[in-house]
Design a protein around this motif. Structure first.
Motif, PDB file in Angstrom:
ATOM      1  N   UNK A   1       5.675   5.227  -3.543  1.00 19.55           N
ATOM      2  CA  UNK A   1       5.516   5.000  -4.974  1.00 19.55           C
ATOM      3  C   UNK A   1       5.044   3.567  -5.241  1.00 19.55           C
ATOM      4  N   UNK A   2       5.677   2.601  -4.563  1.00 24.30           N
ATOM      5  CA  UNK A   2       5.285   1.196  -4.720  1.00 24.30           C
ATOM      6  C   UNK A   2       3.859   0.970  -4.231  1.00 24.30           C
ATOM      7  N   UNK A   3       3.488   1.626  -3.147  1.00 23.44           N
ATOM      8  CA  UNK A   3       2.144   1.500  -2.590  1.00 23.44           C
ATOM      9  C   UNK A   3       1.118   2.029  -3.584  1.00 23.44           C
ATOM     10  N   UNK A   4       1.414   3.182  -4.182  1.00 26.71           N
ATOM     11  CA  UNK A   4       0.484   3.794  -5.127  1.00 26.71           C
ATOM     12  C   UNK A   4       0.299   2.999  -6.400  1.00 26.71           C
TER      13      UNK A   4
ATOM     14  N   UNK B   1       3.656  -1.464   4.953  1.00 29.17           N
ATOM     15  CA  UNK B   1       4.485  -1.711   6.138  1.00 29.17           C
ATOM     16  C   UNK B   1       5.783  -0.914   6.038  1.00 29.17           C
ATOM     17  N   UNK B   2       6.388  -0.883   4.847  1.00 27.51           N
ATOM     18  CA  UNK B   2       7.621  -0.111   4.651  1.00 27.51           C
ATOM     19  C   UNK B   2       7.379   1.379   4.869  1.00 27.51           C
ATOM     20  N   UNK B   3       6.242   1.888   4.407  1.00 29.91           N
ATOM     21  CA  UNK B   3       5.910   3.301   4.621  1.00 29.91           C
ATOM     22  C   UNK B   3       5.751   3.599   6.111  1.00 29.91           C
ATOM     23  N   UNK B   4       5.021   2.729   6.830  1.00 27.80           N
ATOM     24  CA  UNK B   4       4.815   2.935   8.273  1.00 27.80           C
ATOM     25  C   UNK B   4       6.138   2.939   9.023  1.00 27.80           C
ATOM     26  N   UNK B   5       7.020   2.007   8.669  1.00 24.39           N
ATOM     27  CA  UNK B   5       8.312   1.912   9.337  1.00 24.39           C
ATOM     28  C   UNK B   5       9.174   3.128   9.029  1.00 24.39           C
ATOM     29  N   UNK B   6       9.220   3.541   7.765  1.00 23.91           N
ATOM     30  CA  UNK B   6      10.003   4.730   7.395  1.00 23.91           C
ATOM     31  C   UNK B   6       9.443   5.973   8.072  1.00 23.91           C
ATOM     32  N   UNK B   7       8.122   6.075   8.190  1.00 24.88           N
ATOM     33  CA  UNK B   7       7.492   7.210   8.872  1.00 24.88           C
ATOM     34  C   UNK B   7       7.907   7.242  10.337  1.00 24.88           C
TER      35      UNK B   7
END
Length: 177
Positions: free
Chosen positions: A144-147, A161-167
């Motif tokens: 959501x923050x990325x979008x 970076x947060x999305x990659x780590x969570x993935x």
């Protein structure tokens, strides 16, 4: 932006990687193995900026999530320097034993010709301590923050970076995101 925290961190990592590449190329082309006597045991040093997880710990083998791919290290392994990607470090203490698993967010691993492997991670948590629902929530919030972040902003880079780590956490837990 080149001054964003994610950009600065990536620049430092790439500087460190580039600094060791000339050393690897300077080695004679015919040398494939260490000249040190073969070791019968492997020693692990696993550290975070604020604490040591293991210091001088004898282990059977370690599986490492390198940026170029996951690889295993045992006693007598050829020296190698590797950047870590977010993933699971597996530590097998005894040959027939279960692997102790830690999720790491990134860092470096150095295997020396003396069968000592140093893992320096930014963050690490036992895989069993990760909460699958919290990982899903973290991924959703980061997406959501990325979008909604402005293109090229530090906020967009941090959310990426947060999305990659969570993935990577979700993959480690077998959770679809």
């Amino acid at each position: 932006s080149l001054d964003s925290p994610a950009s600065i961190a990536r620049s430092r990592i790439m500087f460190a990687v580039r600094a060791v590449r000339p050393l690897a190329r300077a080695a004679p082309a015919v040398r494939a193995f260490s000249e040190a006597p073969a070791a019968s045991v492997m020693t692990l040093n696993f550290s975070l900026p604020h604490m040591n997880i293991y210091a001088d710990k004898t282990v059977d083998r370690v599986i490492i999530p390198g940026a170029e791919g996951v690889y295993g290290v045992t006693a007598g392994h050829t020296p190698i320097v590797s950047q870590l990607k977010p993933g699971v470090v597996e530590i097998v203490h005894e040959a027939a034993g279960e692997a102790e698993k830690y999720f790491v967010s990134g860092g470096f691993a150095l295997t020396h010709d003396t069968s000592v492997t140093d893992i320096s991670a930014f963050e690490a948590v036992k895989l069993d301590d990760l909460d699958a629902e919290a990982v899903k929530t973290q991924y959703s919030a980061a997406a959501s923050a990325f979008g909604s972040a402005a293109e090229g902003s530090a906020e967009k880079a941090a959310a990426g970076v947060q999305m990659d780590t969570a993935k990577a956490m979700g993959d480690a837990l077998g959770v679809a995101l």
